[in-house]
Design a protein around this motif. Structure first.
Motif, PDB file in Angstrom:
ATOM      1  N   ARG A 248      27.007  60.750 -66.264  1.00 15.20           N
ATOM      2  CA  ARG A 248      28.129  60.014 -65.697  1.00 15.20           C
ATOM      3  C   ARG A 248      28.571  59.064 -66.551  1.00 15.20           C
ATOM      4  NH1 ARG A 248      26.103  60.302 -60.940  1.00 15.20           N
ATOM      5  NH2 ARG A 248      25.344  57.465 -60.454  1.00 15.20           N
ATOM      6  N   ALA A 249      27.499  58.183 -67.451  1.00 13.06           N
ATOM      7  CA  ALA A 249      27.197  57.126 -68.341  1.00 13.06           C
ATOM      8  C   ALA A 249      28.038  57.647 -69.771  1.00 13.06           C
ATOM      9  CB  ALA A 249      25.521  56.685 -68.481  1.00 13.06           C
ATOM     10  N   GLN A 250      27.645  59.261 -69.602  1.00 12.82           N
ATOM     11  CA  GLN A 250      28.017  59.710 -70.594  1.00 12.82           C
ATOM     12  C   GLN A 250      29.042  59.674 -71.006  1.00 12.82           C
ATOM     13  OE1 GLN A 250      26.857  63.130 -73.168  1.00 12.82           O
ATOM     14  NE2 GLN A 250      24.513  62.825 -72.364  1.00 12.82           N
ATOM     15  N   ALA A 251      30.534  60.636 -70.017  1.00 11.88           N
ATOM     16  CA  ALA A 251      31.498  60.611 -69.634  1.00 11.88           C
ATOM     17  C   ALA A 251      31.943  59.138 -69.229  1.00 11.88           C
ATOM     18  CB  ALA A 251      31.789  61.170 -68.586  1.00 11.88           C
ATOM     19  N   ALA A 252      31.481  58.161 -68.741  1.00 12.39           N
ATOM     20  CA  ALA A 252      31.369  56.641 -69.293  1.00 12.39           C
ATOM     21  C   ALA A 252      32.022  56.312 -70.585  1.00 12.39           C
ATOM     22  CB  ALA A 252      31.259  55.790 -68.118  1.00 12.39           C
ATOM     23  N   GLU A 253      31.105  56.399 -71.289  1.00 15.92           N
ATOM     24  CA  GLU A 253      31.443  55.993 -73.340  1.00 15.92           C
ATOM     25  C   GLU A 253      31.755  56.672 -73.221  1.00 15.92           C
ATOM     26  OE1 GLU A 253      28.105  55.719 -76.819  1.00 15.92           O
ATOM     27  OE2 GLU A 253      27.909  56.207 -74.655  1.00 15.92           O
ATOM     28  N   ARG A 254      32.846  57.897 -73.283  1.00 14.37           N
ATOM     29  CA  ARG A 254      33.740  58.424 -74.213  1.00 14.37           C
ATOM     30  C   ARG A 254      35.333  58.732 -73.719  1.00 14.37           C
ATOM     31  NH1 ARG A 254      31.374  63.061 -76.817  1.00 14.37           N
ATOM     32  NH2 ARG A 254      33.910  63.466 -77.347  1.00 14.37           N
ATOM     33  N   GLN A 255      34.896  57.910 -72.464  1.00 17.45           N
ATOM     34  CA  GLN A 255      36.405  57.631 -71.672  1.00 17.45           C
ATOM     35  C   GLN A 255      36.914  58.614 -71.086  1.00 17.45           C
ATOM     36  OE1 GLN A 255      38.168  54.852 -74.422  1.00 17.45           O
ATOM     37  NE2 GLN A 255      37.137  52.935 -73.775  1.00 17.45           N
ATOM     38  N   TRP A 256      36.300  59.607 -70.497  1.00 18.04           N
ATOM     39  CA  TRP A 256      36.833  60.726 -69.907  1.00 18.04           C
ATOM     40  C   TRP A 256      37.085  60.017 -68.740  1.00 18.04           C
ATOM     41  CZ3 TRP A 256      32.231  64.005 -72.585  1.00 18.04           C
ATOM     42  CH2 TRP A 256      32.803  64.277 -73.601  1.00 18.04           C
ATOM     43  N   LYS A 257      38.062  60.593 -67.710  1.00 15.67           N
ATOM     44  CA  LYS A 257      38.503  60.278 -67.131  1.00 15.67           C
ATOM     45  C   LYS A 257      37.949  60.883 -65.520  1.00 15.67           C
ATOM     46  CE  LYS A 257      40.111  56.650 -68.839  1.00 15.67           C
ATOM     47  NZ  LYS A 257      39.838  54.478 -68.602  1.00 15.67           N
ATOM     48  N   GLN A 258      38.275  62.470 -65.827  1.00 17.17           N
ATOM     49  CA  GLN A 258      37.793  63.002 -64.853  1.00 17.17           C
ATOM     50  C   GLN A 258      36.417  63.204 -64.313  1.00 17.17           C
ATOM     51  OE1 GLN A 258      39.356  67.316 -65.653  1.00 17.17           O
ATOM     52  NE2 GLN A 258      39.138  67.796 -63.461  1.00 17.17           N
ATOM     53  N   PRO A 259      36.321  62.873 -63.474  1.00 21.03           N
ATOM     54  CA  PRO A 259      34.799  62.779 -62.111  1.00 21.03           C
ATOM     55  C   PRO A 259      33.970  64.089 -62.319  1.00 21.03           C
ATOM     56  CG  PRO A 259      36.673  63.330 -60.766  1.00 21.03           C
ATOM     57  CD  PRO A 259      37.108  62.751 -61.768  1.00 21.03           C
ATOM     58  N   ILE A 260      32.982  64.000 -62.679  1.00 25.89           N
ATOM     59  CA  ILE A 260      31.720  65.296 -63.262  1.00 25.89           C
ATOM     60  C   ILE A 260      31.853  65.509 -61.909  1.00 25.89           C
ATOM     61  CG2 ILE A 260      29.885  66.646 -63.806  1.00 25.89           C
ATOM     62  CD1 ILE A 260      31.837  64.802 -65.977  1.00 25.89           C
ATOM     63  N   GLN A 261      32.239  66.888 -61.660  1.00 26.31           N
ATOM     64  CA  GLN A 261      31.841  67.770 -60.373  1.00 26.31           C
ATOM     65  C   GLN A 261      30.980  68.483 -59.893  1.00 26.31           C
ATOM     66  OE1 GLN A 261      33.796  66.941 -57.220  1.00 26.31           O
ATOM     67  NE2 GLN A 261      35.448  65.838 -58.543  1.00 26.31           N
ATOM     68  N   THR A 262      30.934  69.020 -61.265  1.00 26.27           N
ATOM     69  CA  THR A 262      29.669  70.278 -60.934  1.00 26.27           C
ATOM     70  C   THR A 262      28.993  70.121 -62.335  1.00 26.27           C
ATOM     71  OG1 THR A 262      31.327  71.618 -60.045  1.00 26.27           O
ATOM     72  CG2 THR A 262      29.093  72.414 -60.648  1.00 26.27           C
ATOM     73  N   LEU A 263      27.387  69.863 -62.245  1.00 22.06           N
ATOM     74  CA  LEU A 263      26.328  69.610 -62.779  1.00 22.06           C
ATOM     75  C   LEU A 263      25.649  71.280 -63.215  1.00 22.06           C
ATOM     76  CD1 LEU A 263      24.246  66.848 -62.337  1.00 22.06           C
ATOM     77  CD2 LEU A 263      25.891  67.213 -63.910  1.00 22.06           C
TER      78      LEU A 263
END
Length: 360
Positions: A248-263
């Motif tokens: 989630r920290a990576q997604a936030a840093e890249r400013q990806w808005k879509q929530p991570i649903q699946t790992l």
């Protein structure tokens, strides 16, 4: 992207220090022309003998893509959350730059087995050549308040002896044993792998094998079970929660808005919970879990054997030949079964892109 990857390393990306050929192909699909990852990726390893930065540098060299230390999760990484132990005197066991690793995680007063042995030279006597030639006065003023097992040590007899000494003297090794001191001081353990894959044709002993020895020696001496304050490293739930936090920290840093649903755990199995309830106050430092699913994608280049049968009756002793996990984890045949089985990591990336309708 609404998904992320958790990549195992040993047997999935490398065998020992040799990259598995499919790994480089796979990672060329995961980065753009500038070398930036197209989806959040965390490398989850049960190794614990080096700093995250060193492991990131090794992976960058082996895979041919730039990898940062924030993308690497060692078995000991969740110890950053256990701040209530950071100010205390802790005994650390394992190999590699142990003091540097412990201090990087936040521990202020780590003591190695070797230092303890120097302070108490009369305790380590299995190897006759290491026995002191003259009697020396022992002086050790510190009280050890917890034990941290980072990974398999080199001299097992020394580590087993001194850890037992610490547990049976409530942190004052060199004193007489007191069996009534139970439960013993806290023990935190990283990496429960019974076996791991290197260059040899068959799997090698892992830290889980050392832990089996320690647990059985403690029980043989005291008649009671060794207790763990926390168990971390795959497949513990604690480890996957921390890995998700990094995703989630990576997604936030890249400013990806879509929530991570699946790992997608490539090479890993489903997360298991420790049998005994432990103090999860560390969870307050993490945001609430956002991913809805964690899917296991097992590859056939590591320890996993797709032909191993899981018994229908888990009470049969044969379960020990199938479930090589730690004593304190619940055995569930359903969790042994992977969501997907593929030949290698390149096929795993292709499968996930297909399942997610993701076009790089």
């Amino acid at each position: 992207p609404s998904f992320g990857f958790l990549f195992d390393i040993d047997g999935v990306l490398v065998r020992g220090k040799t990259p598995i050929p499919a790994a480089k192909t796979a990672f060329q699909k995961l980065v753009n022309s500038q070398g930036q990852f197209l989806v959040p990726v965390v490398f989850v390893t049960n190794a614990g003998d080096c700093l995250c930065q060193k492991k990131a540098d090794q992976l960058s060299h082996l895979l041919g893509v730039p990898i940062s230390q924030d993308q690497v999760m060692m078995s000991h990484s969740p110890l950053r959350m256990f701040k209530r132990y950071h100010e205390k005197c802790v005994l650390v066991s394992g190999q590699g730059p142990l003091l540097e690793i412990a201090q990087d995680l936040g521990f202020c007063q780590p003591i190695t087995i070797e230092t303890l042995r120097e302070k108490h030279p009369l305790l380590d006597v299995v190897d006759h050549d290491r026995r002191p030639s003259v009697l020396v006065s022992e002086c050790f003023c510190f009280k050890i308040l917890s034990v941290v097992l980072f990974g398999e040590p080199v001299r097992w007899e020394t580590n087993l002896q001194l850890i037992i000494d610490v547990l049976l003297t409530s942190g004052y090794p060199g004193n007489p044993y007191h069996h009534e001191n139970y439960p013993h001081i806290p023990v935190l353990a990283c990496n429960m792998d019974l076996m791991w894959v290197a260059e040899a044709q068959s799997p090698r002993f892992g830290h889980g094998t050392f832990m089996v020895c320690l647990e059985n020696i403690y029980k043989k001496i005291t008649g009671k079970d060794l207790k763990y304050e926390a168990l971390m490293g795959k497949p513990s739930k604690l480890t996957y929660q921390y890995a998700e936090y990094l995703i989630r920290a990576q997604a936030a840093e890249r400013q990806w808005k879509q929530p991570i649903q699946t790992l997608y755990a490539v090479g890993g199995s489903a997360a298991l919970s420790q049998d005994d309830e432990i103090d999860n106050s560390w969870e307050n430092e993490l945001a609430s879990a956002a991913a809805a699913h964690c899917r296991s994608v097992l590859v056939c280049t590591g320890v996993y054997n797709p032909h191993t049968e899981v018994p229908l009756d888990t009470r049969e002793s044969i379960t020990e030949t199938v479930f090589h996990g730690h004593r304190d984890f619940r055995f569930d045949p359903g969790l042994v079964e992977p969501d997907h089985i593929v030949p290698d990591v390149d096929a795993a990336v292709d499968l996930v892109f297909q399942l997610e309708n993701f076009t790089p």
